[in-house]
Design a protein around this motif. Sequence first.
Motif, PDB file in Angstrom:
ATOM      1  N   TYR A 198     -31.215  32.754  13.344  1.00  0.00           N
ATOM      2  CA  TYR A 198     -32.406  33.356  12.336  1.00  0.00           C
ATOM      3  C   TYR A 198     -31.947  33.685  10.936  1.00  0.00           C
ATOM      4  CZ  TYR A 198     -35.458  36.456  10.112  1.00  0.00           C
ATOM      5  OH  TYR A 198     -36.388  37.155   9.158  1.00  0.00           O
ATOM      6  N   ARG A 199     -30.708  34.136  10.870  1.00  0.00           N
ATOM      7  CA  ARG A 199     -30.278  34.687   9.433  1.00  0.00           C
ATOM      8  C   ARG A 199     -30.003  33.310   8.884  1.00  0.00           C
ATOM      9  NH1 ARG A 199     -27.814  38.882  12.514  1.00  0.00           N
ATOM     10  NH2 ARG A 199     -25.783  37.543  12.763  1.00  0.00           N
ATOM     11  N   ARG A 200     -29.432  32.302   9.513  1.00  0.00           N
ATOM     12  CA  ARG A 200     -29.005  31.036   8.457  1.00  0.00           C
ATOM     13  C   ARG A 200     -30.057  30.422   8.238  1.00  0.00           C
ATOM     14  NH1 ARG A 200     -26.928  28.894  12.836  1.00  0.00           N
ATOM     15  NH2 ARG A 200     -28.637  27.190  13.351  1.00  0.00           N
ATOM     16  N   MET A 201     -31.269  30.368   8.884  1.00  0.00           N
ATOM     17  CA  MET A 201     -32.384  29.450   8.581  1.00  0.00           C
ATOM     18  C   MET A 201     -33.201  30.402   7.616  1.00  0.00           C
ATOM     19  SD  MET A 201     -32.145  26.758  10.416  1.00  0.00           S
ATOM     20  CE  MET A 201     -33.740  26.127  10.011  1.00  0.00           C
ATOM     21  N   ALA A 202     -33.266  31.693   7.672  1.00  0.00           N
ATOM     22  CA  ALA A 202     -33.817  32.412   6.647  1.00  0.00           C
ATOM     23  C   ALA A 202     -33.197  32.430   5.290  1.00  0.00           C
ATOM     24  CB  ALA A 202     -33.905  33.879   7.110  1.00  0.00           C
ATOM     25  N   MET A 203     -32.022  32.183   5.323  1.00  0.00           N
ATOM     26  CA  MET A 203     -31.337  31.760   3.998  1.00  0.00           C
ATOM     27  C   MET A 203     -31.685  30.532   3.503  1.00  0.00           C
ATOM     28  SD  MET A 203     -27.159  32.154   3.277  1.00  0.00           S
ATOM     29  CE  MET A 203     -27.372  33.864   3.561  1.00  0.00           C
ATOM     30  N   LYS A 204     -31.832  29.338   4.342  1.00  0.00           N
ATOM     31  CA  LYS A 204     -31.671  28.055   3.942  1.00  0.00           C
ATOM     32  C   LYS A 204     -33.217  27.915   3.334  1.00  0.00           C
ATOM     33  CE  LYS A 204     -30.421  24.939   6.862  1.00  0.00           C
ATOM     34  NZ  LYS A 204     -30.380  24.010   8.144  1.00  0.00           N
ATOM     35  N   TYR A 205     -34.114  28.625   4.237  1.00  0.00           N
ATOM     36  CA  TYR A 205     -35.812  28.319   3.658  1.00  0.00           C
ATOM     37  C   TYR A 205     -36.289  29.315   2.972  1.00  0.00           C
ATOM     38  CZ  TYR A 205     -36.006  24.699   7.224  1.00  0.00           C
ATOM     39  OH  TYR A 205     -35.598  23.656   8.148  1.00  0.00           O
ATOM     40  N   HIS A 206     -35.318  30.243   2.062  1.00  0.00           N
ATOM     41  CA  HIS A 206     -35.909  31.321   1.546  1.00  0.00           C
ATOM     42  C   HIS A 206     -36.540  30.737   0.220  1.00  0.00           C
ATOM     43  CE1 HIS A 206     -36.170  34.812  -1.051  1.00  0.00           C
ATOM     44  NE2 HIS A 206     -35.990  35.547  -0.061  1.00  0.00           N
ATOM     45  N   PRO A 207     -37.606  31.403  -0.124  1.00  0.00           N
ATOM     46  CA  PRO A 207     -38.458  30.561  -1.509  1.00  0.00           C
ATOM     47  C   PRO A 207     -37.719  30.538  -2.661  1.00  0.00           C
ATOM     48  CG  PRO A 207     -39.762  31.907   0.036  1.00  0.00           C
ATOM     49  CD  PRO A 207     -38.216  32.351   0.539  1.00  0.00           C
ATOM     50  N   ASP A 208     -36.645  31.485  -2.959  1.00  0.00           N
ATOM     51  CA  ASP A 208     -35.975  31.623  -4.038  1.00  0.00           C
ATOM     52  C   ASP A 208     -35.001  30.347  -4.279  1.00  0.00           C
ATOM     53  OD1 ASP A 208     -36.786  33.892  -4.511  1.00  0.00           O
ATOM     54  OD2 ASP A 208     -35.068  35.067  -4.030  1.00  0.00           O
ATOM     55  N   LYS A 209     -34.905  29.444  -3.112  1.00  0.00           N
ATOM     56  CA  LYS A 209     -34.212  28.264  -3.262  1.00  0.00           C
ATOM     57  C   LYS A 209     -34.796  27.380  -4.275  1.00  0.00           C
ATOM     58  CE  LYS A 209     -30.725  29.159  -0.250  1.00  0.00           C
ATOM     59  NZ  LYS A 209     -29.170  28.841  -0.749  1.00  0.00           N
ATOM     60  N   VAL A 210     -36.125  27.376  -4.233  1.00  0.00           N
ATOM     61  CA  VAL A 210     -37.059  26.253  -4.884  1.00  0.00           C
ATOM     62  C   VAL A 210     -37.644  27.128  -6.502  1.00  0.00           C
ATOM     63  CG1 VAL A 210     -37.372  24.798  -3.253  1.00  0.00           C
ATOM     64  CG2 VAL A 210     -39.017  26.643  -3.454  1.00  0.00           C
ATOM     65  N   ALA A 211     -37.041  28.033  -6.604  1.00  0.00           N
ATOM     66  CA  ALA A 211     -37.712  28.971  -7.605  1.00  0.00           C
ATOM     67  C   ALA A 211     -37.711  28.225  -8.868  1.00  0.00           C
ATOM     68  CB  ALA A 211     -37.017  30.256  -8.085  1.00  0.00           C
ATOM     69  N   PRO A 212     -36.697  27.307  -9.290  1.00  0.00           N
ATOM     70  CA  PRO A 212     -36.625  26.476 -10.792  1.00  0.00           C
ATOM     71  C   PRO A 212     -37.798  25.547 -10.527  1.00  0.00           C
ATOM     72  CG  PRO A 212     -34.250  26.511  -9.508  1.00  0.00           C
ATOM     73  CD  PRO A 212     -35.352  27.146  -8.501  1.00  0.00           C
ATOM     74  N   LEU A 213     -38.655  25.044  -9.589  1.00  0.00           N
ATOM     75  CA  LEU A 213     -39.613  24.197  -9.652  1.00  0.00           C
ATOM     76  C   LEU A 213     -40.789  24.722  -9.958  1.00  0.00           C
ATOM     77  CD1 LEU A 213     -38.401  22.108  -6.536  1.00  0.00           C
ATOM     78  CD2 LEU A 213     -38.116  21.632  -9.071  1.00  0.00           C
ATOM     79  N   GLY A 214     -40.896  26.016 -10.059  1.00  0.00           N
ATOM     80  CA  GLY A 214     -41.982  27.031 -10.676  1.00  0.00           C
ATOM     81  C   GLY A 214     -42.604  27.776  -9.386  1.00  0.00           C
ATOM     82  N   GLU A 215     -43.524  28.620  -9.931  1.00  0.00           N
ATOM     83  CA  GLU A 215     -44.241  29.609  -9.063  1.00  0.00           C
ATOM     84  C   GLU A 215     -45.069  28.898  -8.094  1.00  0.00           C
ATOM     85  OE1 GLU A 215     -46.343  32.431 -11.229  1.00  0.00           O
ATOM     86  OE2 GLU A 215     -44.673  33.201 -12.264  1.00  0.00           O
ATOM     87  N   GLU A 216     -45.736  27.811  -8.321  1.00  0.00           N
ATOM     88  CA  GLU A 216     -46.462  27.304  -7.375  1.00  0.00           C
ATOM     89  C   GLU A 216     -45.824  26.453  -6.327  1.00  0.00           C
ATOM     90  OE1 GLU A 216     -46.337  26.223 -10.568  1.00  0.00           O
ATOM     91  OE2 GLU A 216     -48.428  26.554 -11.375  1.00  0.00           O
ATOM     92  N   VAL A 217     -44.702  25.876  -6.415  1.00  0.00           N
ATOM     93  CA  VAL A 217     -43.926  25.385  -5.302  1.00  0.00           C
ATOM     94  C   VAL A 217     -43.169  26.685  -4.480  1.00  0.00           C
ATOM     95  CG1 VAL A 217     -41.870  23.937  -4.813  1.00  0.00           C
ATOM     96  CG2 VAL A 217     -43.519  23.235  -6.572  1.00  0.00           C
TER      97      VAL A 217
END
Length: 242
Positions: A198-217
């Motif tokens: 769970y900790r590994r997947m939560a880190m992998k899929y955290h929304p901050d990972k795609v933050a550079p692509l904008g608020e919508e993504v």
Amino acid sequence: MGNFGKWIGGGLGWAVGGPIGGLLGFVIGSVVDGATMVTGTQRGPQTRTTSGGYLMSLLVLIAATMKVDGKVMRSELDYVREFLRTNFGEEAAAEAVGMLRDLLRQNIPVADVCRQIQTHMNYSARLQLLHFLYGIAGADTAINAEEQKLIAFMATQMGISGNDQVSIKAMFIKDTGYAYQILEIDPSASDEEVKKAYRRMAMKYHPDKVAPLGEEVQKSAQEKFRSVNEAYETIKKERQMI
């Protein structure tokens, strides 16, 4: 140019080259008579994925997915319009649907497009593309075998691992053991292994990972993150974990 400026305003980056650039050139030509695709925002090759490049990549893959069963239904277009409106806003959605109609008339070199995406887009962004595709494919209540096969092919060509493919697919096609598939573990895993997964997947899929692509993504990525949390809570409840 109408609303098209919203798309190129964030820069198209690497999307102006390769097979995506070829498709993009046709679409821009149909939207803006005599317009040039290269703007002041592009100065030589770019490797960072911008919001404009990301959204154009998504549109191309959506078009390929919609075409795979040989027919494009009005309900699918309506769903995509609503999907884009919810995730990217009213203005971008109206503009995107017009581009999508043009893309649906094109022969899309899926493998080449996906390899271009793999080369230039980071892994977290590619995972979010896959999540988008499954969501759109399920617009007509079920993801048929042709759509599943094409999306799996796209994922492989984009360099997404088999485990991550199974994880994201399980968020939409919930068969027996789907919660374990989302966390990429076997039902025989220990409670401690479940917690680590769970900790590994939560880190992998955290929304901050795609933050550079904008608020919508980033906002849409929260759905994927919620699926991980829901899978973990399902397993905890079944096992009566503390």
